[in-house]
Design a protein around this motif. Structure first.
Motif, PDB file in Angstrom:
ATOM      1  N   SER A 108       0.781  -1.258  -0.257  1.00  0.00           N
ATOM      2  CA  SER A 108       0.056  -0.068   0.089  1.00  0.00           C
ATOM      3  C   SER A 108       0.966   1.149  -0.059  1.00  0.00           C
ATOM      4  O   SER A 108       1.944   1.256   0.495  1.00  0.00           O
ATOM      5  N   GLY A 109       0.275   2.200  -0.519  1.00  0.00           N
ATOM      6  CA  GLY A 109       0.945   3.679  -0.440  1.00  0.00           C
ATOM      7  C   GLY A 109       0.146   4.659   0.167  1.00  0.00           C
ATOM      8  O   GLY A 109      -1.098   4.698   0.465  1.00  0.00           O
ATOM      9  N   GLN A 117     -10.622   4.340  -2.417  1.00  0.00           N
ATOM     10  CA  GLN A 117      -9.553   3.940  -3.488  1.00  0.00           C
ATOM     11  C   GLN A 117      -9.989   2.629  -4.253  1.00  0.00           C
ATOM     12  O   GLN A 117      -9.286   2.208  -5.127  1.00  0.00           O
ATOM     13  N   TYR A 173      -2.395   9.853 -12.518  1.00  0.00           N
ATOM     14  CA  TYR A 173      -2.009   9.332 -11.013  1.00  0.00           C
ATOM     15  C   TYR A 173      -2.534   7.818 -11.048  1.00  0.00           C
ATOM     16  O   TYR A 173      -1.642   7.118 -10.230  1.00  0.00           O
ATOM     17  N   MET A 220      -0.183   4.540  -9.714  1.00  0.00           N
ATOM     18  CA  MET A 220      -0.600   3.795  -8.629  1.00  0.00           C
ATOM     19  C   MET A 220      -0.428   2.317  -8.968  1.00  0.00           C
ATOM     20  O   MET A 220      -0.253   1.453  -8.122  1.00  0.00           O
ATOM     21  N   HIS A 232       3.169  10.855  -6.234  1.00  0.00           N
ATOM     22  CA  HIS A 232       1.904  11.388  -6.315  1.00  0.00           C
ATOM     23  C   HIS A 232       1.638  12.696  -5.928  1.00  0.00           C
ATOM     24  O   HIS A 232       0.347  13.561  -6.411  1.00  0.00           O
ATOM     25  N   VAL A 270       4.132   7.917  -1.180  1.00  0.00           N
ATOM     26  CA  VAL A 270       4.023   8.264  -2.593  1.00  0.00           C
ATOM     27  C   VAL A 270       4.423   9.890  -2.780  1.00  0.00           C
ATOM     28  O   VAL A 270       3.459  10.415  -3.145  1.00  0.00           O
ATOM     29  N   ASP A 300       2.796   1.006  -8.785  1.00  0.00           N
ATOM     30  CA  ASP A 300       3.412   0.837  -7.254  1.00  0.00           C
ATOM     31  C   ASP A 300       3.020  -0.529  -6.818  1.00  0.00           C
ATOM     32  O   ASP A 300       3.889  -1.174  -6.480  1.00  0.00           O
TER      33      ASP A 300
HETATM   34  N1  LTN Z   1      -4.046   6.923  -4.277  1.00  0.00           N
HETATM   35  C1  LTN Z   1      -3.652   6.544  -2.925  1.00  0.00           C
HETATM   36  C2  LTN Z   1      -2.244   6.606  -2.399  1.00  0.00           C
HETATM   37  C3  LTN Z   1      -1.482   5.395  -3.069  1.00  0.00           C
HETATM   38  C4  LTN Z   1      -1.589   3.903  -3.315  1.00  0.00           C
HETATM   39  C5  LTN Z   1      -0.824   3.280  -3.945  1.00  0.00           C
HETATM   40  C6  LTN Z   1      -2.419   3.043  -2.122  1.00  0.00           C
HETATM   41  C7  LTN Z   1      -0.611   5.413  -4.027  1.00  0.00           C
HETATM   42  N2  LTN Z   1      -0.158   4.330  -4.562  1.00  0.00           N
HETATM   43  C8  LTN Z   1      -0.658   2.086  -4.272  1.00  0.00           C
HETATM   44  C9  LTN Z   1      -2.399   1.735  -2.586  1.00  0.00           C
HETATM   45  C10 LTN Z   1      -1.768   1.119  -3.561  1.00  0.00           C
HETATM   46  C11 LTN Z   1      -4.453   7.479  -1.952  1.00  0.00           C
HETATM   47  O1  LTN Z   1      -4.716   6.836  -0.954  1.00  0.00           O
HETATM   48  N3  LTN Z   1      -4.868   8.545  -2.031  1.00  0.00           N
END
Ligand code: LTN
Ligand code: ATP
Length: 347
Positions: free
Chosen positions: A23-24, A165, A143, A147, A60, A57, A150
């Motif tokens: 996760s990010g 998400q 974006y 993601m 992002h 991230v 990632d």
């Molecule tokens: N877009 C997500 C943040 C995010 C993310 C990812 C989440 C960037 N890369 C990869 C899960 C996996 C957000 O929460 N705004």
């Protein structure tokens, strides 16, 4: 041996393989209760369930107006919040997205199997682009591809996120499927992991919109680092309804939200909360929610204060994580490049 040109499907998840979680989180620094309950809490749990990989991230973050000096500061804030919450670099891979260049490269490669029309349908793009005052950047539109990169760069199986998400995870699944169809089985099609309770914590002042750093009201947003007094004030002034029953239901968005919050903070089912507060007044209930949240967040705030000042240590932790991340992502990228026809053929 397989005949030349015949691709053996990569066995994407052999029975004995560990679950891989990715996760990010954005380096906004001011993480709120929604981020904590919807996502951060799941990151910590994920470390016991499989091989967990978490990244901040920062790439992002440049999709909207930002200040480079601020970005670095907020990145440290975010790193320290996650560590304080229990993200443990000994038990997961924790790194900064921009340190692993494979993410950017894969973004471009995946753009070849991403439908422009799909990007056009993304709710988050529509909402965020409407809010931009100066420039709606192409980065904001792109974006979701970053993601997808990632997650797909690690062949992760599971993606813990909040409810907002869902559509982005659906899109990355579509991108992975399209890639595999076009170039042969290469990428894992990941699943989202959205918690059954707390996936969409609402703004305390406007319980019809989600708690958010950018969109919400200051008084309706509880930050992880808020002092107990501030937390108490925010819950005291939380918008409820004209009824008097502490239970979930239509027209009771405010109370439903508070029930979800207290049940997560106390670690019990929402039903139990409804039973406990049957007949109680809203005032007493709100006070109980505030107390539960204060207890829930206090250890994080205290630990944060210890961790945040040592930026050299934060950098060290992130560098170790980046190296581990790169080791995985570079192998996946080598497969992707080869299958897409770049560089010499392998084996
Ligand atoms: N877009 C997500 C943040 C995010 C993310 C990812 C989440 C960037 N890369 C990869 C899960 C996996 C957000 O929460 N705004
Ligand atoms: P925000 O809207 O507050 O700016 P975000 O979604 O843009 O947050 P992140 O900080 O990266 O960006 O979000 C981290 C995680 O928190 C994501 O998995 C997201 O789904 C989750 N999340 C965000 N807001 C909420 C909320 N109100 N309730 C539950 N989960 C949330």
């Amino acid at each position: 041996m397989s005949a030349p040109g015949v691709r053996l499907p990569i066995d994407l998840r052999p029975v004995n393989e560990r679950l891989r979680i990715f996760s990010g989180i954005q380096p906004t620094g001011r993480k709120h209760l929604g981020n904590y309950i919807g996502a951060i809490r799941q990151y910590v749990e994920g470390q016991d369930r499989g091989e967990a990989i978490y990244c901040i991230v920062d790439l992002h973050a440049i999709s909207v107006a930002y200040d480079p000096v601020e970005l670095r500061e907020r990145l440290y804030d975010t790193a320290a919040i996650l560590l304080a919450a229990g993200v443990d670099p000994e038990r997961c891979i924790f790194f900064r997205q921009s340190d692993v260049r494979e993410h950017t490269e894969l973004t471009w490669l995946l753009s070849a199997v991403t439908a422009h029309g799909d990007l056009n349908r993304m709710h988050q793009f529509k909402e965020k682009s409407a809010k931009q005052r100066e420039l709606v950047s192409a980065a904001l539109f792109f974006y979701p591809v970053l993601m997808a990169a990632d997650v797909l760069a690690y062949r992760a199986h599971e993606v813990p996120v909040g409810d907002d998400q869902r559509q982005h995870v659906e899109l990355m699944r579509e991108i992975a499927r399209r890639f595999n169809e076009r170039f042969g089985e290469t990428l894992v099609v990941p699943e989202h992991r959205i918690p059954p309770v707390g996936a969409r914590i609402m703004d305390l002042q406007d319980p019809t919109s989600k708690m958010s750093t950018t969109g919400g009201s200051e008084q309706g947003t509880v930050y992880v680092l808020d002092e107990p007094d501030a937390i108490l004030k925010k819950f005291r002034s939380a918008v409820t309804d004209s009824g008097r029953e502490v239970r979930r239901g239509p027209g009771k968005e405010g109370i439903s939200n508070l029930i979800e919050i207290i049940s997560v903070a106390r670690g019990v089912d929402p039903e139990e909360i409804e039973r406990e507060f049957e007949g109680a007044g809203y005032g007493d209930f709100k006070k109980a929610v505030a107390e539960a949240v204060i207890d829930y967040l206090a250890p994080v705030r205290e630990r944060y204060a210890e961790l945040r000042p040592d930026e050299a240590e934060l950098e060290r932790v992130l560098a170790v994580g980046a190296e581990k991340a790169r080791a995985i992502a570079s192998e996946v990228l080598a497969d992707v490049r080869e299958r897409m026809g770049f560089g010499p053929a392998r084996g």
